[in-house]
Design an enzyme around this catalytic site. Structure first.
Site, PDB file in Angstrom:
ATOM      1  CE  LYS A   1      -3.771  -2.298   2.236  1.00 43.06           C
ATOM      2  NZ  LYS A   1      -4.464  -2.675   3.480  1.00 43.06           N
TER       3      LYS A   1
ATOM      4  CD  GLN B   1      -3.281  -4.229   6.564  1.00 36.01           C
ATOM      5  OE1 GLN B   1      -2.989  -3.306   5.896  1.00 36.01           O
ATOM      6  NE2 GLN B   1      -4.046  -5.330   6.249  1.00 36.01           N
TER       7      GLN B   1
ATOM      8  CG  ASP C   1      -9.379  -0.007   4.997  1.00 35.57           C
ATOM      9  OD1 ASP C   1      -9.281  -0.207   3.695  1.00 35.57           O
ATOM     10  OD2 ASP C   1      -8.773  -0.294   5.935  1.00 35.57           O
TER      11      ASP C   1
END
Ligand code: NAP
Length: 283
Positions: A53, A97, A120
């Site tokens: 990422k 994460q 997200d």
């Protein structure tokens, strides 16, 4: 029939190039799109995801802040860090994460992120916005699947059946809501669904998000269907495979995504796109 391949890697590269152009336009106005990525603990798969990422951000001309903490980090400390990033106007996207260590309540952490920076798309405010059809940040993996369907000319699914196998909050449920927004008639299947094969065989669009290697066999595919395989499973020989039995399914499907090289690369492209969207909207 041999299915046509939906090349997620190529489509993601195209979308990342578009993101890079938009990022350059923002930089020209003095705004540097910035994503903060927080990793807690040393889970090897998470470390790889985070590295990918961050690299993707940098390739797109965006800034990334990488914060790594030991698995013993207290939840209160993580929440304090998120609050600080929420207040920091130079940060546009915040990603924690998952999975988090067991002593940290993941949903509490997600809810601590400002919905405007929740790239997200997991915050309850963004989930609710998706539910009622309001603008908001959408979860990256389902959004990547939508972009793939649009790419193959299936942007409007009126008159078609879509079946999503899996009902997690991060993939299955938002995927179903997005398909509904595309006018599909949607079924969500899960471990309690009777006659799973028969249900799947009704699908013009079949999305597998289960996490069980090759469980979707040829008996579950409607001839000509578009099959999107979200699953990422590691086999004993170390290779990756999806939830769909690719070789069997490709003989019947009209379109199919490979694993690797399908949905995975699109997820990262959508993360960049969401970060850009957050930056454009926060500015
Ligand atoms: P998850 O939270 O474990 O959910 C799995 C879902 O599959 C659950 O809803 C479960 O049903 C259902 N299920 C399990 N066994 C089943 C069966 N035999 N028949 C029908 N349904 C069954 O998983 P997730 O987080 O959504 O992830 C799913 C997969 O996608 C994993 O392989 C993950 O690694 C992958 N993934 C890929 C990406 C990407 O970028 N490509 C992103 C995210 C996730 P119940 O709810 O009834 O238990």
């Amino acid at each position: 029939m041999t299915a046509r391949l939906i090349d997620g890697k190529a489509l993601a590269a195209q979308m990342r190039a578009e993101v890079a152009e938009r990022a350059a336009a923002l930089r020209a106005t003095g705004r540097l799109p910035t994503l903060a990525v927080i990793l807690v603990g040393a889970d090897p798969a998470s470390q790889v995801y985070v590295r990918n990422k961050i690299a993707a951000c940098e390739q797109a001309g965006m800034r990334s802040l990488h914060e790594t903490y030991g698995a013993e980090l207290r939840e209160a400390e993580l929440l304090a860090r998120i609050h600080a990033l929420n207040q920091d106007d130079s940060v546009h996207g915040i990603l924690v994460q998952l999975p988090l260590p067991a002593h940290i309540h993941a949903q509490r952490v997600i809810e601590a992120i400002s919905p405007r920076k929740d790239v997200d798309g997991f915050h309850v405010a963004n989930a609710g916005a998706l539910m009622v059809g309001r603008p908001g940040l959408r979860p990256c993996t389902p959004l990547g699947c939508v972009r793939m369907l649009e790419h193959i000319g299936l942007g409007d699914l009126r008159g078609r059946h879509a079946v999503v196998v899996g009902r997690s909050n991060i993939v299955g449920k938002p995927m179903a809501m997005l398909l509904l927004g595309m006018n599909a008639t949607v079924t969500i299947a899960h471990s309690g669904t009777p006659d799973l094969a028969e249900t799947c065989r009704r699908a013009d669009v079949l999305v597998a998000a289960v996490g069980r290697a090759r469980m979707i066999g040829a008996d579950m595919i409607k001839p000509g269907a578009a099959v999107l395989d979200v699953g990422i499973n590691r086999l004993e020989d170390g290779k990756l495979c999806g939830d769909v039995d690719f070789e069997a399914a490709r003989e019947l499907a009209g379109w199919i995504t490979p694993v690797p090289g399908g949905v995975g690369p699109m997820t990262i492209a959508m993360l960049l796109s969401n970060t850009l969207q957050a930056c454009e909207q926060l500015a």
